[in-house]
Design a protein around this motif. Sequence first.
Motif, mmCIF file in Angstrom:
data_model
loop_
_atom_site.group_PDB
_atom_site.id
_atom_site.type_symbol
_atom_site.label_atom_id
_atom_site.label_comp_id
_atom_site.label_asym_id
_atom_site.label_seq_id
_atom_site.Cartn_x
_atom_site.Cartn_y
_atom_site.Cartn_z
ATOM 1 N N PRO A 233 25.653 67.982 29.813
ATOM 2 C CA PRO A 233 26.007 67.901 28.391
ATOM 3 C C PRO A 233 26.869 66.685 28.065
ATOM 4 O O PRO A 233 27.685 66.235 28.867
ATOM 5 N N VAL A 234 26.673 66.188 26.848
ATOM 6 C CA VAL A 234 27.333 64.966 26.390
ATOM 7 C C VAL A 234 28.643 65.291 25.693
ATOM 8 O O VAL A 234 28.701 66.177 24.824
ATOM 9 N N ASP A 235 29.685 64.584 26.070
ATOM 10 C CA ASP A 235 30.987 64.729 25.409
ATOM 11 C C ASP A 235 31.124 63.792 24.220
ATOM 12 O O ASP A 235 31.724 64.163 23.202
ATOM 13 N N TYR A 236 30.581 62.577 24.337
ATOM 14 C CA TYR A 236 30.727 61.569 23.289
ATOM 15 C C TYR A 236 29.386 60.869 23.040
ATOM 16 O O TYR A 236 28.741 60.394 23.982
ATOM 17 N N LEU A 237 28.997 60.818 21.790
ATOM 18 C CA LEU A 237 27.844 60.028 21.371
ATOM 19 C C LEU A 237 28.350 58.905 20.478
ATOM 20 O O LEU A 237 28.928 59.157 19.408
ATOM 21 N N VAL A 238 28.159 57.671 20.914
ATOM 22 C CA VAL A 238 28.535 56.489 20.134
ATOM 23 C C VAL A 238 27.267 55.908 19.522
ATOM 24 O O VAL A 238 26.337 55.541 20.253
ATOM 25 N N TYR A 239 27.238 55.818 18.187
ATOM 26 C CA TYR A 239 26.067 55.295 17.484
ATOM 27 C C TYR A 239 26.429 53.938 16.901
ATOM 28 O O TYR A 239 27.201 53.836 15.951
ATOM 29 N N SER A 240 25.885 52.874 17.495
ATOM 30 C CA SER A 240 26.228 51.516 17.078
ATOM 31 C C SER A 240 24.974 50.649 17.053
ATOM 32 O O SER A 240 24.942 49.571 17.636
ATOM 33 N N LEU A 241 23.945 51.134 16.347
ATOM 34 C CA LEU A 241 22.686 50.401 16.262
ATOM 35 C C LEU A 241 22.706 49.438 15.084
ATOM 36 O O LEU A 241 23.183 49.782 14.001
ATOM 37 N N ALA A 242 22.174 48.248 15.299
ATOM 38 C CA ALA A 242 22.015 47.260 14.225
ATOM 39 C C ALA A 242 20.665 46.591 14.419
ATOM 40 O O ALA A 242 20.425 45.958 15.443
ATOM 41 N N SER A 243 19.782 46.754 13.453
ATOM 42 C CA SER A 243 18.438 46.216 13.584
ATOM 43 C C SER A 243 17.909 45.847 12.207
ATOM 44 O O SER A 243 18.261 46.490 11.213
ATOM 45 N N PRO A 244 17.050 44.839 12.123
ATOM 46 C CA PRO A 244 16.466 44.484 10.827
ATOM 47 C C PRO A 244 15.324 45.402 10.420
ATOM 48 O O PRO A 244 14.863 45.336 9.282
ATOM 49 N N ARG A 245 14.863 46.274 11.327
ATOM 50 C CA ARG A 245 13.728 47.135 10.982
ATOM 51 C C ARG A 245 13.804 48.438 11.778
ATOM 52 O O ARG A 245 14.436 48.508 12.832
ATOM 53 N N ARG A 246 13.137 49.450 11.244
ATOM 54 C CA ARG A 246 13.065 50.743 11.927
ATOM 55 C C ARG A 246 11.740 51.400 11.589
ATOM 56 O O ARG A 246 11.333 51.431 10.414
#
Length: 400
Positions: free
Chosen positions: A133-146
Motif C-alpha cells: 500500500p501507498v503512503d504518499y502519492l505525489v502528482y506533478s504531471l506537466a504535459s501539452p496534451r492528454r
Amino acid sequence: MSIQQITPKQRGYLIVNSHPTGSEATADRLWQRVGPAAPAGRAPVALVLGASAGYGLALLLAGLRRQGIRGVGVAYETPATERRTATAGWYRTAAVADLVERDGGDFTFVNADAYADATRTEVLELLAERYGPVDYLVYSLASPRRTDPATGEVHHSVIKPLGSPYTSPSLLFEDGAPQIGTVDLTPADEAEQAATVKVMGGEDWQLWVRALADSDLLGPGFITVALSYVGSEITAPVYRQGTIGAAKEHLEASAGELQTGLLAGRGRAFTVVAGAAVTQASTAIPSIALYTSLLRNVLGEDGWRTTDDQAVDLWEQLTGAKELTLDERGRIRLDGWELEAGVQDRVRELWADPAAALAADPAGAAWFYNQFRQLYGWDVPGVDYTTGAETAVAWPGRQR
C-alpha cells in the motif's frame, strides 16, 4: 557505446537536445543538496508521477534522502537515437537510479504515459507485487496534451488569457544576451479552455487515487498532493486568470472532492501552492521568464527558495515534523517568500519599466538563462563540454 561530441541546438526557450553528463550532474547536485537525513524505521511507500523534472524530481529526491521512501516513479521520456540525444529527464532518471542503488534504496522507475490506463495497471501491479500500500502519492504531471482514457480523444492545452487579449513585456535572449520584447495573446475560446482543464486539471489525479483505492493500495493515513501555483497579480492575466488558472482551479476543487468523497475516513488530499521556479513547464508561459528574473533580482540568492528547499519543507509538513501551512481554501502554501508584500511591491516597480530594470541589473536575467540551460544539462558547473559524452544510456527499469 555511442560517444558523441554534443553542442546545444537551441531555439528561443526550446533546446532540442540535452547533454548526458550535464543532466546527470544536475541530478547529483540536487541529491547532495537535499540529504541525507532519513529516519530509522519503516520506509514509507511513495508513488511519484512526473518524477524526472521540476518539482516532481525535487520531491522524489527529498523523499529518498530525507524520508527514505521506496516505491515507484513514473515519467515519460525519449531515448537516444542515432541522430538525437535522449531527453534530459531520461539522463537524470538514470543518474538518480544509480544514486539510489549506491545508497541501498529501493525505487523503481517506469517510463510510460502516466495518463494511460495501461500505465496505471502496470504501476498498480508493480506496487502490489513489490511495495504494498501507498503512503504518499505525489502528482506533478506537466504535459501539452492528454489522451482521455475513456474516449480516446486527444486534448491539447493552450496558454491563453480568458475574456480579453493580453499584451505584456517579455524577456528574450539573442545569442544569450537578454532583451525586452512584447507578447500579444488572443483570448481562448470555450473549447480551448475546456481542453486545457482536461489536460492540466484534476481528472487524471482522481483516476489515480481511485485506481489505488480500488486495488486496496491506500496505506493507513494515505496522503496525496498535487502541485499548483498562484503567482503574482503581475502574471495573473496569463496564468491564474487564464486557461492554466482554470485548470488549476479544477485541480484544487478535485482535492476537496477527494477529501470529502473517495478519501473520506481513508486519507487526505491537498493541492500544494509552490513558489516561482525555472522549470521546463514554466519557461513555456509568456512573461514568466521576465517576472522570475525580476523576482530573483529582488530576493537575491539568500532570499530565493529553490525547488529542493520547498520539497524538503513539504515533506516535513506531510510527515508531521512541521505543522501544515494551510490557507483558507485548505491548500498547502510554500510560496510565502515569493508573495510577501514588500517583495511584490518592489517587483511591480521594476515591471513598470523592465528595460531600465534590465539595464540597471542584468543579474536576474543572466541567472534565469543559466538555470534554463541547466534544465537540459548545459552550462552546469564542473562539466567538461569539450569532451565526448555517452548518449546511449539505458533506462533503469520498466519502459513502454
